[in-house]
Design a protein around this motif. Structure first.
Motif, PDB file in Angstrom:
ATOM      1  N   LEU A 361     -11.594 -77.259 -36.993  1.00 12.41           N
ATOM      2  CA  LEU A 361     -11.224 -76.025 -37.859  1.00 12.41           C
ATOM      3  C   LEU A 361     -12.370 -75.042 -37.431  1.00 12.41           C
ATOM      4  CD1 LEU A 361      -9.829 -74.537 -39.942  1.00 12.41           C
ATOM      5  CD2 LEU A 361     -11.118 -75.480 -41.860  1.00 12.41           C
ATOM      6  N   GLY A 362     -13.540 -75.460 -37.357  1.00 14.96           N
ATOM      7  CA  GLY A 362     -14.540 -74.765 -37.046  1.00 14.96           C
ATOM      8  C   GLY A 362     -14.441 -74.102 -35.530  1.00 14.96           C
ATOM      9  N   ALA A 363     -14.017 -74.802 -34.672  1.00 21.38           N
ATOM     10  CA  ALA A 363     -13.928 -74.419 -33.250  1.00 21.38           C
ATOM     11  C   ALA A 363     -12.738 -73.183 -33.134  1.00 21.38           C
ATOM     12  CB  ALA A 363     -13.341 -75.748 -32.477  1.00 21.38           C
ATOM     13  N   VAL A 364     -11.485 -73.506 -33.741  1.00 26.27           N
ATOM     14  CA  VAL A 364     -10.387 -72.460 -33.700  1.00 26.27           C
ATOM     15  C   VAL A 364     -10.781 -71.300 -34.338  1.00 26.27           C
ATOM     16  CG1 VAL A 364      -8.031 -72.066 -34.340  1.00 26.27           C
ATOM     17  CG2 VAL A 364      -8.731 -74.551 -33.309  1.00 26.27           C
ATOM     18  N   SER A 365     -11.454 -71.521 -35.674  1.00 26.52           N
ATOM     19  CA  SER A 365     -11.984 -70.342 -36.510  1.00 26.52           C
ATOM     20  C   SER A 365     -13.019 -69.463 -35.673  1.00 26.52           C
ATOM     21  CB  SER A 365     -12.562 -70.824 -37.607  1.00 26.52           C
ATOM     22  OG  SER A 365     -11.636 -71.563 -38.551  1.00 26.52           O
ATOM     23  N   GLY A 366     -13.666 -70.096 -34.855  1.00 27.36           N
ATOM     24  CA  GLY A 366     -14.760 -69.667 -34.080  1.00 27.36           C
ATOM     25  C   GLY A 366     -13.957 -68.740 -32.834  1.00 27.36           C
ATOM     26  N   GLY A 367     -13.111 -69.149 -32.547  1.00 27.35           N
ATOM     27  CA  GLY A 367     -12.334 -68.674 -31.340  1.00 27.35           C
ATOM     28  C   GLY A 367     -11.611 -67.312 -31.712  1.00 27.35           C
ATOM     29  N   LEU A 368     -11.150 -67.672 -33.163  1.00 24.89           N
ATOM     30  CA  LEU A 368     -10.381 -66.534 -33.622  1.00 24.89           C
ATOM     31  C   LEU A 368     -11.366 -65.285 -34.022  1.00 24.89           C
ATOM     32  CD1 LEU A 368      -7.863 -68.135 -36.252  1.00 24.89           C
ATOM     33  CD2 LEU A 368      -7.476 -66.997 -34.128  1.00 24.89           C
ATOM     34  N   LEU A 369     -12.479 -65.543 -34.355  1.00 25.92           N
ATOM     35  CA  LEU A 369     -13.661 -64.617 -34.768  1.00 25.92           C
ATOM     36  C   LEU A 369     -14.172 -63.878 -33.553  1.00 25.92           C
ATOM     37  CD1 LEU A 369     -15.370 -63.705 -37.482  1.00 25.92           C
ATOM     38  CD2 LEU A 369     -16.951 -65.456 -36.861  1.00 25.92           C
TER      39      LEU A 369
END
Length: 452
Positions: A361-369
């Motif tokens: 979740l953190g990795a994907v959220s970081g990519g979106l951010l």
């Protein structure tokens, strides 16, 4: 166990760690670089990083039970062999110019094997390394990983850029094979032999034994707070790490020397932090070091939010590497001494499964951010989360933790003929609400996995 056998096994464990981690550092750049070239997408690259951690969330919940019940030595060898086969398959997919789907599927399969290896290694370490040497051994492993993280990025970028992901994958397969050979050279301990229970009995015991490991964590407030704080922390630095290649290389996926410099800085920091950790543990409590490390990580993540360039990233990654070592060495030494060896595998497995649930979740959220708001916003968000982790460490029981001590009494049994033992009863956790009674006190192998 005689001192001679201990020393020999310790040397073999160190050698296995070196060769497997060296191959991993090359492969660490191969997989995301391959996906970035295939898709040109920051989100897809971060998703590849996340996919590798998904199995840890589910499998990690019971992998520690397997590590406690199985012969740890044999389990590690089998994990290395299986990993070598899977990584060879990834190399074949690269050679065949496969689409991104099969590559991610293979990465997921590799992630299904690795959760069993790390808790087995931690339990195995308690059998082979004397109590008074465990802090030094943890520091050595962390320093070795830091040294490889200085050399690895240069080798990884060179191999991937010049020779391609196929060669990088095959190099990692060779490292797994050598690691299996080295571990097979260690002694066989009577305490390390486990009875071969029927499959149905194994399956029936998984639930109850996993609950027993959970009770150990819940009853020790230091372990419980560490699990919660490590879970929160995996929304910070891993979210940035998952997107590092995209930040440095850009959407075209061109790897440059800048990526090697930034990653090598992290390795240098890790080496220096690990080298200082044993001496600092003699002067300060484990809790004091852990809370200082969490605070330093927050500062490291804040720097690129103010100024995003190679220089700022290099300083940030150096501080992140040093703070990681200054947390890992006292944390693992504390846990190895606070948990009964019979429970250590499942406690390690649980404390990797729960925090790793935050990594995808953190990795994907970081990519979106990163895609929507840019790199400074990503680093600022990660720093804010890490600041909360520091507060939690500072004011929780983890911040006052110390490394327990106790005599090491395990004896070696020389016969190497393995005989099935009678089925062992399920183990119920001790009733001590603050720490577990120590039978043989003392965390990937860190490389084939992220440290927890």
């Amino acid at each position: 166990m005689s001192d001679r056998i201990r020393r020999r096994d310790e040397v073999l464990l160190r050698a296995a760690f070196i060769v497997s981690s060296g191959g991993d550092w090359i492969f660490r750049f191969a997989l995301p670089a391959l996906v970035l070239r295939l898709t040109g997408s920051a989100i897809s690259t971060a998703l590849t990083y996340a996919v590798e951690f998904v199995p840890y969330v589910v499998i990690g919940l019971f992998s520690g039970v397997v590590a406690d019940r199985a012969d740890r030595r044999r389990l590690m060898i089998r994990c290395d062999v299986a990993s070598a086969v899977i990584v060879t398959g990834i190399g074949a997919l690269c050679l065949a110019h496969a689409s991104v789907g099969p590559v991610m599927a293979a990465a997921f399969l590799l992630g299904c094997v690795r959760p069993f290896s790390f808790p087995a290694f931690q339990g195995f370490l308690t059998e082979r390394v004397a109590l008074e040497r465990r802090a030094a051994m943890n520091a050595w492993l962390q320093a070795a990983d830091g040294t490889l993280s200085m050399v690895g990025p240069v080798a990884g970028v060179a191999v991937v850029a010049l020779l391609g992901p196929t060669v990088a994958s095959l190099a990692n397969a060779v490292s797994f094979t050598l690691s299996a050979a080295l571990i097979s050279g260690t002694a066989v301990l009577a305490a390390g032999r486990r009875g071969r229970l029927p499959l149905r009995a194994w399956c029936r015991s998984l639930g109850a034994d996993s609950v027993a490991g959970l009770r150990v964590v819940v009853k020790n407030r230091g372990l419980l707070w560490a699990t919660a704080l490590l879970t929160l922390s995996n929304f910070s630095f891993p979210a940035v790490t998952a997107n590092l290649i995209y930040i440095v290389a850009g959407p075209d996926g061109r790897l440059s020397a800048s990526l090697a410099v930034v990653s090598a800085a992290q390795g240098l920091g890790a080496v220096l932090g690990a080298a200082a950790a044993p001496a600092l543990l003699r002067r300060f409590s484990a809790g004091a070091l852990m809370q200082s490390a969490m605070g330093a990580m927050a500062v490291a993540l804040l720097l690129p939010a103010v100024r995003i360039d190679v220089g700022a990233l290099t300083v940030s990654w150096f501080l992140a590497g040093a703070s990681t070592s200054l947390f890992i060495v006292p944390w693992r030494t504390y846990r190895q001494g606070a948990v009964d060896a019979a429970y250590l595998g499942r406690v390690v497995g649980l404390q990797r499964a729960v925090p790793f649930a935050a990594v995808p979740l953190g990795a994907v959220s970081g990519g979106l951010l990163l895609t929507e708001f840019g790199a400074p916003a990503l680093f600022a968000g990660a720093a804010a989360v890490q600041f909360l982790v520091w507060l939690g460490t500072r004011f929780s029981p983890l911040g006052s933790a110390s490394s327990p001590t106790a005599p090491d009494t395990r004896e070696v049994v020389e016969p190497t003929v393995e005989r099935p033992a009678p089925a062992t009863p399920r183990i119920s956790p001790p009733r001590d609400t603050e720490r577990v009674a120590v039978i043989d006190p003392v965390d990937m192998r860190t490389q084939h996995e992220d440290s927890a």
